[in-house]
Design a protein around this motif. Sequence first.
Motif, mmCIF file in Angstrom:
data_model
loop_
_atom_site.group_PDB
_atom_site.id
_atom_site.type_symbol
_atom_site.label_atom_id
_atom_site.label_comp_id
_atom_site.label_asym_id
_atom_site.label_seq_id
_atom_site.Cartn_x
_atom_site.Cartn_y
_atom_site.Cartn_z
ATOM 1 N N PRO A 1 0.825 -1.211 0.000
ATOM 2 C CA PRO A 1 0.000 0.000 0.000
ATOM 3 C C PRO A 1 0.862 1.265 0.000
ATOM 4 O O PRO A 1 1.937 1.302 0.604
ATOM 5 C CB PRO A 1 -0.804 -0.112 1.304
ATOM 6 N N ALA A 2 0.398 2.287 -0.676
ATOM 7 C CA ALA A 2 1.108 3.563 -0.697
ATOM 8 C C ALA A 2 1.258 4.097 0.721
ATOM 9 O O ALA A 2 0.331 4.006 1.536
ATOM 10 C CB ALA A 2 0.353 4.572 -1.565
ATOM 11 N N GLY A 3 2.423 4.636 1.024
ATOM 12 C CA GLY A 3 2.669 5.194 2.344
ATOM 13 C C GLY A 3 3.250 4.207 3.331
ATOM 14 O O GLY A 3 3.510 4.570 4.482
ATOM 15 N N SER A 4 3.486 2.955 2.902
ATOM 16 C CA SER A 4 4.056 1.954 3.802
ATOM 17 C C SER A 4 5.549 2.188 3.978
ATOM 18 O O SER A 4 6.239 2.665 3.075
ATOM 19 C CB SER A 4 3.831 0.544 3.245
ATOM 20 N N SER A 5 6.063 1.833 5.142
ATOM 21 C CA SER A 5 7.505 1.834 5.355
ATOM 22 C C SER A 5 8.046 0.503 4.852
ATOM 23 O O SER A 5 7.461 -0.551 5.100
ATOM 24 C CB SER A 5 7.838 2.040 6.828
ATOM 25 N N VAL A 6 9.183 0.561 4.128
ATOM 26 C CA VAL A 6 9.671 -0.614 3.413
ATOM 27 C C VAL A 6 11.177 -0.755 3.590
ATOM 28 O O VAL A 6 11.929 0.208 3.438
ATOM 29 C CB VAL A 6 9.339 -0.521 1.909
ATOM 30 N N LEU A 7 11.613 -1.986 3.873
ATOM 31 C CA LEU A 7 13.021 -2.353 3.895
ATOM 32 C C LEU A 7 13.226 -3.385 2.803
ATOM 33 O O LEU A 7 12.589 -4.438 2.809
ATOM 34 C CB LEU A 7 13.409 -2.937 5.255
ATOM 35 N N ASP A 8 14.129 -3.105 1.867
ATOM 36 C CA ASP A 8 14.392 -3.992 0.738
ATOM 37 C C ASP A 8 15.758 -4.631 0.927
ATOM 38 O O ASP A 8 16.791 -3.959 0.874
ATOM 39 C CB ASP A 8 14.348 -3.200 -0.575
ATOM 40 N N LEU A 9 15.773 -5.944 1.171
ATOM 41 C CA LEU A 9 17.005 -6.678 1.420
ATOM 42 C C LEU A 9 17.585 -7.166 0.100
ATOM 43 O O LEU A 9 16.916 -7.879 -0.647
ATOM 44 C CB LEU A 9 16.726 -7.864 2.342
ATOM 45 N N GLY A 10 18.833 -6.806 -0.174
ATOM 46 C CA GLY A 10 19.407 -7.100 -1.474
ATOM 47 C C GLY A 10 18.725 -6.251 -2.521
ATOM 48 O O GLY A 10 18.187 -6.756 -3.510
ATOM 49 N N CYS A 11 18.760 -4.930 -2.293
ATOM 50 C CA CYS A 11 17.927 -3.994 -3.078
ATOM 51 C C CYS A 11 18.450 -3.741 -4.478
ATOM 52 O O CYS A 11 17.823 -3.006 -5.254
ATOM 53 C CB CYS A 11 17.775 -2.672 -2.329
ATOM 54 N N GLY A 12 19.601 -4.316 -4.846
ATOM 55 C CA GLY A 12 20.124 -4.093 -6.189
ATOM 56 C C GLY A 12 20.442 -2.641 -6.424
ATOM 57 O O GLY A 12 21.033 -1.965 -5.578
ATOM 58 N N ASN A 13 20.014 -2.110 -7.565
ATOM 59 C CA ASN A 13 20.283 -0.707 -7.886
ATOM 60 C C ASN A 13 19.233 0.254 -7.340
ATOM 61 O O ASN A 13 19.243 1.438 -7.657
ATOM 62 C CB ASN A 13 20.428 -0.520 -9.397
ATOM 63 N N GLY A 14 18.319 -0.268 -6.521
ATOM 64 C CA GLY A 14 17.354 0.589 -5.841
ATOM 65 C C GLY A 14 16.137 0.965 -6.651
ATOM 66 O O GLY A 14 15.332 1.796 -6.217
ATOM 67 N N GLN A 15 15.942 0.327 -7.815
ATOM 68 C CA GLN A 15 14.841 0.766 -8.663
ATOM 69 C C GLN A 15 13.465 0.449 -8.066
ATOM 70 O O GLN A 15 12.521 1.229 -8.239
ATOM 71 C CB GLN A 15 14.963 0.167 -10.057
ATOM 72 N N LEU A 16 13.341 -0.662 -7.337
ATOM 73 C CA LEU A 16 12.053 -0.974 -6.725
ATOM 74 C C LEU A 16 11.721 0.046 -5.641
ATOM 75 O O LEU A 16 10.587 0.550 -5.565
ATOM 76 C CB LEU A 16 12.067 -2.393 -6.153
ATOM 77 N N LEU A 17 12.692 0.370 -4.786
ATOM 78 C CA LEU A 17 12.455 1.378 -3.752
ATOM 79 C C LEU A 17 12.152 2.738 -4.371
ATOM 80 O O LEU A 17 11.303 3.484 -3.864
ATOM 81 C CB LEU A 17 13.675 1.475 -2.838
ATOM 82 N N ALA A 18 12.838 3.067 -5.456
ATOM 83 C CA ALA A 18 12.571 4.343 -6.127
ATOM 84 C C ALA A 18 11.152 4.367 -6.683
ATOM 85 O O ALA A 18 10.467 5.401 -6.623
ATOM 86 C CB ALA A 18 13.592 4.576 -7.243
ATOM 87 N N ALA A 19 10.691 3.234 -7.211
ATOM 88 C CA ALA A 19 9.319 3.161 -7.725
ATOM 89 C C ALA A 19 8.308 3.313 -6.591
ATOM 90 O O ALA A 19 7.279 3.989 -6.741
ATOM 91 C CB ALA A 19 9.113 1.832 -8.458
ATOM 92 N N ILE A 20 8.596 2.697 -5.439
ATOM 93 C CA ILE A 20 7.716 2.848 -4.276
ATOM 94 C C ILE A 20 7.691 4.300 -3.823
ATOM 95 O O ILE A 20 6.632 4.853 -3.518
ATOM 96 C CB ILE A 20 8.195 1.917 -3.146
ATOM 97 N N ARG A 21 8.863 4.936 -3.774
ATOM 98 C CA ARG A 21 8.940 6.345 -3.372
ATOM 99 C C ARG A 21 8.172 7.235 -4.338
ATOM 100 O O ARG A 21 7.402 8.115 -3.914
ATOM 101 C CB ARG A 21 10.400 6.790 -3.330
ATOM 102 N N ASP A 22 8.358 7.017 -5.637
ATOM 103 C CA ASP A 22 7.692 7.868 -6.629
ATOM 104 C C ASP A 22 6.180 7.726 -6.539
ATOM 105 O O ASP A 22 5.438 8.708 -6.683
ATOM 106 C CB ASP A 22 8.184 7.510 -8.032
ATOM 107 N N ARG A 23 5.709 6.496 -6.293
ATOM 108 C CA ARG A 23 4.269 6.302 -6.138
ATOM 109 C C ARG A 23 3.771 6.994 -4.874
ATOM 110 O O ARG A 23 2.682 7.572 -4.848
ATOM 111 C CB ARG A 23 3.946 4.816 -6.091
#
Length: 419
Positions: A222-244
């Motif tokens: 859900p939008a607004g969730s706090s997220v920890l990404d283990l083995g986040c690679g280049n960070g694109q998933l976290l960036a997508a979550i942030r942008d959303r």
Amino acid sequence: ATSPRLNSQALGFDVIARNAIQTDPHFAGGQYYDQDQRPDTGLAIARMLGHITYLSVEAMEAKFDPDRHDPRQIASQFEQRFSIGSYLAHQGQKFTTRFDANSYVTLSMAMDLFDLGGTRLKLMETFNEATCDFLLVSFSSDWLFPPAQSREVVNALTALDKRVTYAEITTNAGHDAFLIAKDIATYGPLVRERLRDTETHPAVPSDIALNVDEESILDIIPAGSSVLDLGCGNGQLLAAIRDRCRDSGHVATEHRLMGVEVAQENLLATAMRGIDVIDYDLNHGLPAFIDNQFDYVILNATLQAVENVEELLGEMLRVGRHAIISFPNFAYRQLRDHYVTHGRSPKAPGEFDFDWHNTPNRRFPTIADVRDLLGQLNVVIDQEVFWDVDQGQRIEPDNDPNLNADTAVIVFHRKDQSR
């Protein structure tokens, strides 16, 4: 390349250096300024000792071993039998022409007395009211300020939910690495990113191209969730979550997005996206984080590569209210056919297409295997998403995903954890 306080070994070197100065017959209790001679011998020895602490074993071997018995010839009272001796004699003598002995004593004592805390609790008390962003950089071969001491600060800041990025730079230069051009080229961009004015110089464009399992994870959280990404690679998933989050007006939670990664190129790439990331080996668990710190903890395409799967899943359930794992399914029909028909070790599809001898995969999980393990862990499975990425199709749960899906995404939580 610093620490909350010097360890006992570093303190010991400073004690010896001060003793060398203060026992020099020309020190005169520090009142040597109107004397004919100054405590140059003691100061030179202190400098020689300090200089060694800045180097690593590898750096010293590379610098001095090839001509170990061929020292430079310089005028000096110090031993010059070996090349390391003439080098240190030169460094020590040169230092006395530009530095003051009392200053050395005073500054080294100030460093020795500096103490932010020797325990995690004390460090948390020290940093509790800090409002700034933090960047910590350590060097792998630095034994004067070893990376473990930087991680002590990182662990305290992480437990306090402070914005922190941490990278351990792989180098053989020791503490001196902060002065070495090739190491500056590695950590310099991290400093530049953290000093960037976000209003006048926005972050590097995300350039996000998620794969299907990442898209599934993005849809689940859900939008607004706090997220920890283990083995986040280049960070694109976290960036997508942030942008959303930004698009939906949840900017206030932005600081609760964090990645964990070990590959230095990925650490830099994630940091350049403006995402907090810490350099940490998942095989050591998640001691930097406290219980229920995040809404979701993600382990994306990494399950098959970690050393202790059960321990890490337990840590994910401790740190997060929900856990999400994605992994290649090695029971996929094409992998079965390859193994049975050709008698060859199976390869995961896509980016996990490795030969048996160079694969980073420690094990070869199937959907059935993972479901069994989650059952043993006594968790509640909230959602499952299965894909045949090779065919570009989503596989429904009633269509034997253990046979027909090559990728799985599973969301779960502890039975005693409120949803």
